[in-house]
Design a protein around this motif. Structure first.
Motif, PDB file in Angstrom:
ATOM      1  N   TYR A 169      40.953  41.677  17.707  1.00 26.58           N
ATOM      2  CA  TYR A 169      40.156  41.061  18.885  1.00 26.58           C
ATOM      3  C   TYR A 169      41.204  40.765  20.126  1.00 26.58           C
ATOM      4  O   TYR A 169      42.413  40.131  19.768  1.00 26.58           O
ATOM      5  CB  TYR A 169      39.298  39.833  18.474  1.00 26.58           C
ATOM      6  CG  TYR A 169      38.419  40.169  17.336  1.00 26.58           C
ATOM      7  CD1 TYR A 169      36.894  40.669  17.928  1.00 26.58           C
ATOM      8  CD2 TYR A 169      38.503  39.752  16.174  1.00 26.58           C
ATOM      9  CE1 TYR A 169      36.137  41.165  16.855  1.00 26.58           C
ATOM     10  CE2 TYR A 169      37.638  39.935  15.317  1.00 26.58           C
ATOM     11  CZ  TYR A 169      36.314  40.821  15.545  1.00 26.58           C
ATOM     12  OH  TYR A 169      35.374  41.033  14.732  1.00 26.58           O
ATOM     13  N   GLN A 209      38.167  38.492  24.523  1.00 26.00           N
ATOM     14  CA  GLN A 209      37.125  38.535  23.498  1.00 26.00           C
ATOM     15  C   GLN A 209      36.977  37.041  22.762  1.00 26.00           C
ATOM     16  O   GLN A 209      35.960  36.544  22.659  1.00 26.00           O
ATOM     17  CB  GLN A 209      37.198  39.558  22.584  1.00 26.00           C
ATOM     18  CG  GLN A 209      36.811  40.975  22.928  1.00 26.00           C
ATOM     19  CD  GLN A 209      36.930  41.920  21.828  1.00 26.00           C
ATOM     20  OE1 GLN A 209      38.033  42.031  21.264  1.00 26.00           O
ATOM     21  NE2 GLN A 209      36.200  43.014  21.778  1.00 26.00           N
ATOM     22  N   PHE A 210      38.024  36.694  22.396  1.00 21.53           N
ATOM     23  CA  PHE A 210      38.271  35.208  21.958  1.00 21.53           C
ATOM     24  C   PHE A 210      37.642  34.125  22.962  1.00 21.53           C
ATOM     25  O   PHE A 210      37.129  33.271  22.565  1.00 21.53           O
ATOM     26  CB  PHE A 210      39.742  34.965  21.462  1.00 21.53           C
ATOM     27  CG  PHE A 210      39.908  35.223  19.940  1.00 21.53           C
ATOM     28  CD1 PHE A 210      39.365  34.535  18.867  1.00 21.53           C
ATOM     29  CD2 PHE A 210      40.626  36.451  19.414  1.00 21.53           C
ATOM     30  CE1 PHE A 210      39.584  34.901  17.520  1.00 21.53           C
ATOM     31  CE2 PHE A 210      41.016  36.854  18.444  1.00 21.53           C
ATOM     32  CZ  PHE A 210      40.186  36.118  17.374  1.00 21.53           C
ATOM     33  N   GLN A 213      35.989  34.705  25.575  1.00 17.07           N
ATOM     34  CA  GLN A 213      34.379  34.633  25.898  1.00 17.07           C
ATOM     35  C   GLN A 213      33.790  33.882  24.579  1.00 17.07           C
ATOM     36  O   GLN A 213      32.579  33.224  24.808  1.00 17.07           O
ATOM     37  CB  GLN A 213      33.989  36.048  25.939  1.00 17.07           C
ATOM     38  CG  GLN A 213      32.560  36.385  26.167  1.00 17.07           C
ATOM     39  CD  GLN A 213      32.301  35.653  27.625  1.00 17.07           C
ATOM     40  OE1 GLN A 213      32.857  35.651  28.722  1.00 17.07           O
ATOM     41  NE2 GLN A 213      31.231  34.773  27.647  1.00 17.07           N
ATOM     42  N   ALA A 214      34.063  34.224  23.413  1.00 20.88           N
ATOM     43  CA  ALA A 214      33.617  33.794  22.082  1.00 20.88           C
ATOM     44  C   ALA A 214      33.720  32.139  22.123  1.00 20.88           C
ATOM     45  O   ALA A 214      32.585  31.528  21.894  1.00 20.88           O
ATOM     46  CB  ALA A 214      34.148  34.222  20.748  1.00 20.88           C
ATOM     47  N   ASN A 241      30.959  30.896  24.954  1.00 17.83           N
ATOM     48  CA  ASN A 241      29.736  31.000  24.142  1.00 17.83           C
ATOM     49  C   ASN A 241      29.151  30.059  23.057  1.00 17.83           C
ATOM     50  O   ASN A 241      28.250  29.527  23.064  1.00 17.83           O
ATOM     51  CB  ASN A 241      29.590  32.148  23.690  1.00 17.83           C
ATOM     52  CG  ASN A 241      29.665  33.394  24.646  1.00 17.83           C
ATOM     53  OD1 ASN A 241      29.565  33.179  25.707  1.00 17.83           O
ATOM     54  ND2 ASN A 241      29.663  34.882  23.854  1.00 17.83           N
ATOM     55  N   LEU A 242      30.415  29.229  22.532  1.00 20.69           N
ATOM     56  CA  LEU A 242      30.190  28.225  21.762  1.00 20.69           C
ATOM     57  C   LEU A 242      29.852  26.751  22.198  1.00 20.69           C
ATOM     58  O   LEU A 242      29.420  25.890  21.625  1.00 20.69           O
ATOM     59  CB  LEU A 242      31.210  28.001  20.789  1.00 20.69           C
ATOM     60  CG  LEU A 242      31.464  29.377  19.661  1.00 20.69           C
ATOM     61  CD1 LEU A 242      32.571  29.182  18.777  1.00 20.69           C
ATOM     62  CD2 LEU A 242      30.170  29.498  18.628  1.00 20.69           C
TER      63      LEU A 242
END
Length: 199
Positions: A7, A11-12, A14-15, A18-19
């Motif tokens: 990843y 990507q990290f 964005q994750a 998102n949390l």
């Protein structure tokens, strides 16, 4: 076999975003302080994720890099057999040879250990000369020759620098039989006398 997922930092990040909860107190636009903070934190997660993925490869002694010191410590290495500046390949080969060494005394066992170290060898055994057991023209062998084990190896066992296996700072070519001599002498049965013959 499925490949290990990797990843990116984006990507990290964005994750991570998102949390988090939604709402005006949690702005997730590109230029917000929250997004910048997330971007500053994620490189650690990328590094840890990479290390975790590599752990699957690093677990095996023949492909280990990061866990090589642990493998060596578990097997009583490094020792005098390797010399002052061993290559990564030579260190891994010695770890594999020590790992597979089950303590056998057959000729095949010594051949297998040498092969794990990267040395193709053959072994010659002798018998002392005895009346009635000899044919005309055979050379005479002294008493005690039954304890001699002649290990036949190449004079120059050359190892080349290999992309993907070697590391920066290692010589482009290394050679010598010191590791072979040291390791096989170390595991030779007490009643035998290993003699090395190079061709």
């Amino acid at each position: 076999m499925a490949s290990i997922p990797t990843y990116t930092a984006e990507q990290f990040a964005q994750a991570f975003l998102n949390l988090l909860p939604t709402g005006k107190a949690w702005p997730k636009e590109t230029e917000s302080n929250l997004t910048r903070t997330a971007a500053a934190l994620v490189p650690v997660y990328v590094t840890n994720s990479h290390s975790a993925g590599n752990l699957l490869v690093d677990t095996f002694p023949s492909s280990t890099i990061e866990l090589l010191p642990e493998w060596e410590a578990s097997l009583g290495l490094p020792d005098e057999c390797q010399g002052p500046a061993p290559t990564l390949q030579a260190r891994r080969a010695q770890v594999v040879a020590r790992f597979i060494d089950s303590g056998g005394q057959s000729l095949q066992h010594f051949i297998d250990i040498a092969a794990a170290l990267g040395y193709p060898i053959t072994i010659t055994e002798y018998e002392p000369s005895r009346a009635g057991a000899m044919r005309a023209g055979q050379p005479l062998m002294a008493e005690g020759m039954q304890f001699v084990m002649r290990i036949n190896a190449a004079l120059l066992n050359i190892r080349h620098f290999t992309a993907g296996s070697s590391t920066a700072g290692e010589p482009l070519t290394s050679f010598g039989n010191d590791v072979l001599v040291c390791e096989l002498t170390r595991i030779a049965p007490a009643h035998t006398r290993p003699v090395f013959s190079y061709t």
